[in-house]
Design a protein around this motif. Structure first.
Motif, PDB file in Angstrom:
ATOM      1  N   ARG A 386       0.809  -1.302  -0.003  1.00 17.25           N
ATOM      2  CA  ARG A 386       0.037   0.102  -0.075  1.00 17.25           C
ATOM      3  C   ARG A 386       0.630   1.264  -0.052  1.00 17.25           C
ATOM      4  NH1 ARG A 386      -4.459   1.655   4.674  1.00 17.25           N
ATOM      5  NH2 ARG A 386      -5.560   3.591   3.589  1.00 17.25           N
ATOM      6  N   PRO A 387       0.576   2.188  -0.845  1.00 20.09           N
ATOM      7  CA  PRO A 387       1.516   3.419  -0.840  1.00 20.09           C
ATOM      8  C   PRO A 387       1.362   4.193   0.432  1.00 20.09           C
ATOM      9  CG  PRO A 387      -0.052   3.364  -2.835  1.00 20.09           C
ATOM     10  CD  PRO A 387      -0.346   2.546  -1.789  1.00 20.09           C
ATOM     11  N   ARG A 388       2.598   4.724   0.617  1.00 17.02           N
ATOM     12  CA  ARG A 388       2.445   5.591   1.985  1.00 17.02           C
ATOM     13  C   ARG A 388       1.702   6.864   1.853  1.00 17.02           C
ATOM     14  NH1 ARG A 388       5.676   5.765   6.555  1.00 17.02           N
ATOM     15  NH2 ARG A 388       6.126   7.938   7.406  1.00 17.02           N
ATOM     16  N   GLN A 389       0.826   7.122   2.892  1.00 16.47           N
ATOM     17  CA  GLN A 389      -0.127   8.331   2.783  1.00 16.47           C
ATOM     18  C   GLN A 389       0.573   9.296   3.397  1.00 16.47           C
ATOM     19  OE1 GLN A 389      -3.725   6.728   4.321  1.00 16.47           O
ATOM     20  NE2 GLN A 389      -4.615   6.214   2.550  1.00 16.47           N
ATOM     21  N   HIS A 390       0.262  10.476   2.995  1.00 18.86           N
ATOM     22  CA  HIS A 390       0.618  11.855   3.460  1.00 18.86           C
ATOM     23  C   HIS A 390      -0.226  12.107   4.790  1.00 18.86           C
ATOM     24  CE1 HIS A 390       0.938  16.174   4.167  1.00 18.86           C
ATOM     25  NE2 HIS A 390       2.083  15.847   3.690  1.00 18.86           N
ATOM     26  N   LEU A 391       0.689  12.816   5.807  1.00 24.87           N
ATOM     27  CA  LEU A 391       0.368  12.805   7.199  1.00 24.87           C
ATOM     28  C   LEU A 391      -0.956  13.509   7.259  1.00 24.87           C
ATOM     29  CD1 LEU A 391       1.002  12.679  10.162  1.00 24.87           C
ATOM     30  CD2 LEU A 391       1.828  15.007   9.983  1.00 24.87           C
ATOM     31  N   LEU A 394      -4.402  11.315   6.767  1.00 26.61           N
ATOM     32  CA  LEU A 394      -4.536  10.109   7.813  1.00 26.61           C
ATOM     33  C   LEU A 394      -5.585  10.225   8.820  1.00 26.61           C
ATOM     34  CD1 LEU A 394      -0.805   9.320   8.676  1.00 26.61           C
ATOM     35  CD2 LEU A 394      -2.345   8.076   7.138  1.00 26.61           C
ATOM     36  N   THR A 395      -6.190   9.579   9.524  1.00 26.74           N
ATOM     37  CA  THR A 395      -6.977   9.665  10.563  1.00 26.74           C
ATOM     38  C   THR A 395      -6.257   9.891  11.755  1.00 26.74           C
ATOM     39  OG1 THR A 395      -6.729   7.320  11.297  1.00 26.74           O
ATOM     40  CG2 THR A 395      -8.462   7.648   9.487  1.00 26.74           C
ATOM     41  N   ARG A 396      -6.948  10.579  12.578  1.00 31.27           N
ATOM     42  CA  ARG A 396      -6.407  11.041  13.811  1.00 31.27           C
ATOM     43  C   ARG A 396      -5.617  10.108  14.705  1.00 31.27           C
ATOM     44  NH1 ARG A 396     -10.191  14.571  17.497  1.00 31.27           N
ATOM     45  NH2 ARG A 396     -10.096  15.413  15.510  1.00 31.27           N
ATOM     46  N   LYS A 400      -1.691  10.009  15.211  1.00 28.91           N
ATOM     47  CA  LYS A 400      -0.780   9.785  16.496  1.00 28.91           C
ATOM     48  C   LYS A 400       0.131   8.746  16.579  1.00 28.91           C
ATOM     49  CE  LYS A 400      -3.683   9.817  20.055  1.00 28.91           C
ATOM     50  NZ  LYS A 400      -4.695   9.289  20.897  1.00 28.91           N
ATOM     51  N   HIS A 401      -0.078   7.597  15.612  1.00 26.22           N
ATOM     52  CA  HIS A 401       1.014   6.541  15.747  1.00 26.22           C
ATOM     53  C   HIS A 401       2.044   6.994  14.794  1.00 26.22           C
ATOM     54  CE1 HIS A 401       2.006   2.199  15.385  1.00 26.22           C
ATOM     55  NE2 HIS A 401       2.349   2.353  14.055  1.00 26.22           N
ATOM     56  N   ARG A 402       1.864   7.750  13.785  1.00 24.98           N
ATOM     57  CA  ARG A 402       3.090   7.822  12.982  1.00 24.98           C
ATOM     58  C   ARG A 402       3.895   9.018  13.821  1.00 24.98           C
ATOM     59  NH1 ARG A 402       2.695   9.713   6.959  1.00 24.98           N
ATOM     60  NH2 ARG A 402       1.911   7.512   6.691  1.00 24.98           N
ATOM     61  N   LEU A 403       3.332   9.763  14.648  1.00 21.05           N
ATOM     62  CA  LEU A 403       4.031  11.035  15.260  1.00 21.05           C
ATOM     63  C   LEU A 403       4.450  10.622  16.834  1.00 21.05           C
ATOM     64  CD1 LEU A 403       2.394  14.142  14.023  1.00 21.05           C
ATOM     65  CD2 LEU A 403       4.363  13.165  13.140  1.00 21.05           C
TER      66      LEU A 403
END
Length: 966
Positions: A386-391, A394-396, A400-403
């Motif tokens: 799956r392509p990496r989506q922009h921040l 994303l859902t909230r 939170k998971h990425r940051l």
């Protein structure tokens, strides 16, 4: 500038040393021996050409170049660099004074400058006072003139970038020999060989290297399109675009080139997998609304720099509109065969396996060199299919998971350095990021929000806007949503915050006391909106009330109205010269009560409760406040309502879904108000005003009723009764015989007594005798009204009567006995057509207040007279309207003694003349009959004004206009 050698000085020239013959000087014609250009004389030190030219009339080469350079300068705008002939409108002198039109336009916007250098310095931030003719142009275009005028002489709303003008040199781009040779070559080719022109076009189409293209790009005017600077290198179009993209995206080291594809694919097929911004293979692809594909990072950077539009088709394309492409396309993209760029490895690898393949090379080699690290940069950062989506997409929870790692770092820093204030650290970090990106507007808003000021309006301000612009809740909510959606900011506050702010302004907020306590009324002060049916006794046999009613308690509403006027009351005490602390008692408050019915208040869509589609609104207005000091004999009025007929001064007391003709329900709903009102008459209100407790007594006048409501409340027969007046006992026949000489005789107490006679019939009379005795009283009066005339409905009633008079005069009814209904309909149609054509009065408006006001004018009479056949009848109509317009201001004015004293003095005479005209010229209409309001207008106005001082101030107009707030 170097000193040019004079012809008398023999110096070996560069061309002579090289064996090149000097160019022949142009043949310059002089008028009367004087050179045409002042610049040439300036460059020669004040000498003319004849004094320095030798044999052959040769002019120095440097002076000729300078003259050419200055001729080119005159073609450009000083401020934007545009070619003057390409801009519509006149040219303007940079050093000149403002012309009259420019000075007038700037004066309107507060600018007092008199010369253009001052305006240019303020608007374009350029000092032109030191400009010289050989370096800078001395004119500017009409477009820059419009920018200066629109900015008011203080600022510029355009994106004009003023170019940097440099002195003439050997590399001057204005008069470069290369460009001049291009121009000459182009002209010769166009004149000599027409076929060469088509060949040049074909060459430009195939290779992009045509002389015409290079000429157009080299001679592009300054400031055109992207405001390019003056000194700019000439490039190929493809090279120029690549340089732009490099400066915008900076993705050369991040994205893969299409040259890595091993197979020779069709050009169109390969083009579909290429980013339209950077021309690399798509990385984290996104699709615009118009269907074009880009790398996510490239399109975001592109739209940030050049605006939110698609690079391919120029349609609007905001970052929020980008969506991932279809899964079928992604699978095709990830299966593209790539050739490994590692030396010694010529293996073909699909795009989704490219990272794993390169990592295998790294594991085989023990030492990771710089080349492998560069290859790792080229790899796709996505770990799965799956392509990496922009921040931001994303859902909230995913954000939170990425940051989470960054959040932990910032939290550790905040705990260590800022005492755990994580919010301030994040906001400051965001503020610095905005400042570094030159996003100063957003940074200012964020800084204001950090300081507690914010960019939104206070809820109380929003409430004031809603009330003063007469917006309903749904209208305000629609405006709130529209502003929030279009601006992206919450400038207006939502409705629930307005309701919270409104609670402080509604009754039930202030403390007070009654001495003695009100009978049958609670002593609680914190009482807001209550159910009007709450006091009703219910039993098994009673049917549920077919109504919904909401009201305030009468005394609580009066306290709120007085507290709203606190500043005005204290200011009135000071202006009257009365001691503030000495006036704690003796205050008298005059209250105007209004009550009116509304028709058709049903819901236009949706099913609500089953209630009548009509409503009744009862309201109050504080008309005046007076005080009787301890040592004084007369009361002093310290407050008078300046706009007694405004909906803003008309405070609602009770709102009920009920038909005003439903006597039983109406009396049941209003009976608690009557009881509270009667109790307040016998008591004094103790209320804190200006820091001291003061006592107030209230006097009530029920004047804001139309005739239908007066008859309902006072128990009189309907308006079609023989007893036409609510002020006197006259019958219709008596009023038509004696139109002027009547006095006000009816009152609430007398109506109560007459009702008892009607109910008991103590003298055992017949129905007709009993009815004649009680003068039209047929029901029990339940609320006291003040015997007066309602000015608004008087206007409407009299205008209706005049409309019928106009209709009769058009048909000459005075000559006919019984005209048919068809004849009357034709007269009315002719009158409506004339009024619509000449006075813009639409029949559908008949008969509201605005229609009545416009109908009762001398201009309207002149229009109607065009349809009246007889000149004698026309004069009678004009005289009738003239007399009416003399009388009308007396009952419409809030204070006739001040506003129209002359008409007030002549009212009795004018009313008698009006009555004589009706009983003679218009006898066919007023023989034994007269309308209710016409009778009150002629008979009772002087007496009411002598008693109350005004009729217009006590009208129901405020309550009528406030009905739309319901």
């Amino acid at each position: 500038m170097e000193k040019a050698p004079l012809p008398s000085e023999t110096q070996p020239e560069k061309g002579a040393l090289l064996g090149i013959s000097p160019p022949e000087a142009p043949n310059i014609e002089l008028d009367n021996g004087v050179a045409q250009g002042s610049v040439m004389k300036l460059c020669l030190g004040g000498k003319s050409k004849e004094n320095v030219e030798g044999p052959g009339r040769r002019v120095d080469i440097k002076l000729q170049e300078m003259d050419t350079h200055m001729n080119h300068l005159r073609c450009f705008c000083r401020l934007c660099g545009m070619v003057l002939r390409k801009v519509k409108g006149p040219e303007h002198d940079v050093h000149g004074d403002l012309d009259d039109a420019s000075k007038a336009a700037l004066r309107k916007m507060g600018c007092k400058f008199t010369s253009w250098p001052e305006v240019i310095l303020k608007v374009f931030k350029v000092d032109v006072t030191d400009d010289i003719e050989s370096v800078q142009p001395l004119s500017f275009c009409h477009r820059c003139w419009m920018a200066a005028i629109r900015g008011g002489g203080f600022c510029s709303f355009s994106r004009t970038r003023v170019p940097e003008w440099k002195p003439h040199s050997s590399l001057c781009h204005l008069c470069s020999p290369r460009k001049q040779s291009f121009q000459r070559t182009g002209r010769k080719r166009r004149k000599a060989i027409p076929r060469a022109q088509s060949l040049a076009k074909k060459t430009r189409w195939d290779h992009g290297k045509s002389i015409a293209v290079s000429e157009r790009r080299a001679l592009r005017p300054f400031g055109e399109r992207h405001h390019t600077p003056i000194l700019r290198a000439w490039r190929k179009p493809i090279t120029q675009r690549e340089q732009w993209v490099k400066n915008i995206t900076h993705c050369q080291k991040d994205h893969l080139s299409t040259k890595l594809i091993s197979e020779k694919l069709p050009i169109d097929f390969l083009f579909s997998f290429t980013c339209l911004v950077c021309d690399h293979l798509l990385s984290d692809p996104v699709q615009s609304p118009c269907g074009h594909l880009f790398c996510r990072s490239c399109i975001i950077k592109y739209t940030h720099v050049l605006g939110p539009h698609c690079p391919a088709c120029n349609l609007p394309c905001a970052p929020d509109d980008l969506i991932p492409p279809a899964k079928a396309f992604l699978s095709a993209l990830l299966s593209l065969p790539l050739l490994c760029p590692r030396s010694g490895c010529s293996k073909q690898v699909s795009l989704d396996s490219f990272k794993a393949h390169c990592l295998g090379h790294e594991l085989d080699e023990q030492d990771v060199n710089q080349q492998s690290s560069e290859l790792d940069i080229y790899l796709l950062t996505n770990k799965g299919g799956r392509p990496r989506q922009h921040l931001l997409s994303l859902t909230r929870r995913a954000q939170k998971h990425r940051l989470r790692d960054l959040k932990n770092h910032v939290k550790v820093f905040a705990d260590k350095e800022e005492g755990g204030d994580l919010k301030s650290v994040c906001l400051t970090l965001f503020l610095l990021a905005l400042r570094s990106g030159n996003e100063h507007r957003q940074a200012d808003e964020l800084e204001a929000m950090m300081q507690g000021r914010g960019f939104g309006l206070h809820p109380a301000v929003c409430l004031a806007i809603r009330v003063n612009t007469f917006l309903s809740c749904s209208q305000y909510h629609k405006m709130y949503r529209t502003v929030k959606a279009t601006s992206g900011r919450q400038i207006f506050q939502p409705l629930h915050t307005l309701r919270a702010a409104e609670k402080e302004l509604l009754p039930g907020f202030h403390q007070f006391e009654w001495q003695p306590a009100l009978k049958n009324v609670s002593t609680s002060c914190n009482v807001g909106i209550i159910n009007g049916l709450s006091g009703w006794a219910s039993s098994v046999d009673d049917a549920p009330a077919d109504t919904i009613t909401r009201r305030f308690r009468y005394d609580v509403a009066l306290v709120s109205a007085l507290k709203d006027l606190e500043e005005d009351i204290m200011e009135g005490l000071r202006e009257s010269g009365m001691e503030d602390s000495a006036c704690t008692s003796g205050f008298s408050v005059m209250i105007k009560e209004s009550c009116d019915g509304m028709g058709d208040v049903s819901e236009k869509h949706g099913g609500g409760p089953v209630v009548p589609e009509k409503a009744v609104r009862f309201s109050l207005t504080v008309m005046s406040v007076s005080v009787l000091a301890d040592d004084e004999e007369e009361e002093v009025t310290i407050f008078t309502e300046p706009k007694p007929n405004s909906e803003l001064s008309c405070k609602p007391l009770c709102l009920t879904f009920v038909d005003e003709s439903d006597h039983e329900t109406l009396t049941a709903v209003l009976s608690p108000i009557v009881a509270e009102r009667n109790a307040m008459k016998e008591s004094r209100l103790i209320l804190s005003m200006g820091g001291l407790r003061r006592s107030f007594r209230f006097h009530f006048r029920g004047t804001g009723y139309d005739e239908k409501m007066v008859r309902e409340m006072e128990g009189l027969e309907a308006s079609g009764s023989t007893y036409i007046c609510t002020l006197c006992d006259s019958s219709r026949a008596e009023a038509s015989q004696n139109m002027v000489l009547h006095s006000v005789t009816r009152c609430h107490e007398e109506n109560l007594e007459r009702y008892e006679i009607w109910r008991t019939n103590p003298f055992s009379e017949s129905v007709d005798e009993l009815r004649d005795r009680v003068k039209g009283v047929s029901a029990k009066p339940f609320m006291e009204t003040h015997p007066t005339l309602d000015a608004l409905h008087c206007d409407i009633g009299n205008a209706t009567e005049f409309y019928k008079i106009f209709q009769d005069e058009i048909g000459e009814v005075y000559q006919k006995l019984n005209p048919s209904r068809e004849e009357r309909r034709s007269w009315r149609a002719a009158l409506d057509k004339q009024l619509r054509k000449k006075m813009k009065l639409k029949p559908v408006m008949r008969m509201n207040g605005n229609y009545a006001r416009k109908l009762m004018t001398q201009e309207t009479v002149e229009v109607v007279c065009e349809l009246v056949p007889s000149e004698e009848r026309r004069e009678a109509l004009r005289e009738l309207m003239r007399l009416y317009l003399q009388m009308k201001p007396v009952w419409r004015a809030s204070c006739p003694a001040k506003e129209c004293p002359d008409q007030l003095c002549r009212y009795s005479f004018n009313s008698q003349s009006f009555a004589d005209l009706l009983s003679s010229t218009f006898k066919y209409r007023y023989n034994g009959k007269i309308t209710n309001y016409l009778h009150k207008t002629l008979a009772h106005v002087p007496e009411i004004i002598e008693r109350d001082g005004s009729i217009g101030a006590w009208a129901s107009e405020g309550n009528e206009s406030a009905n739309k707030l319901f």
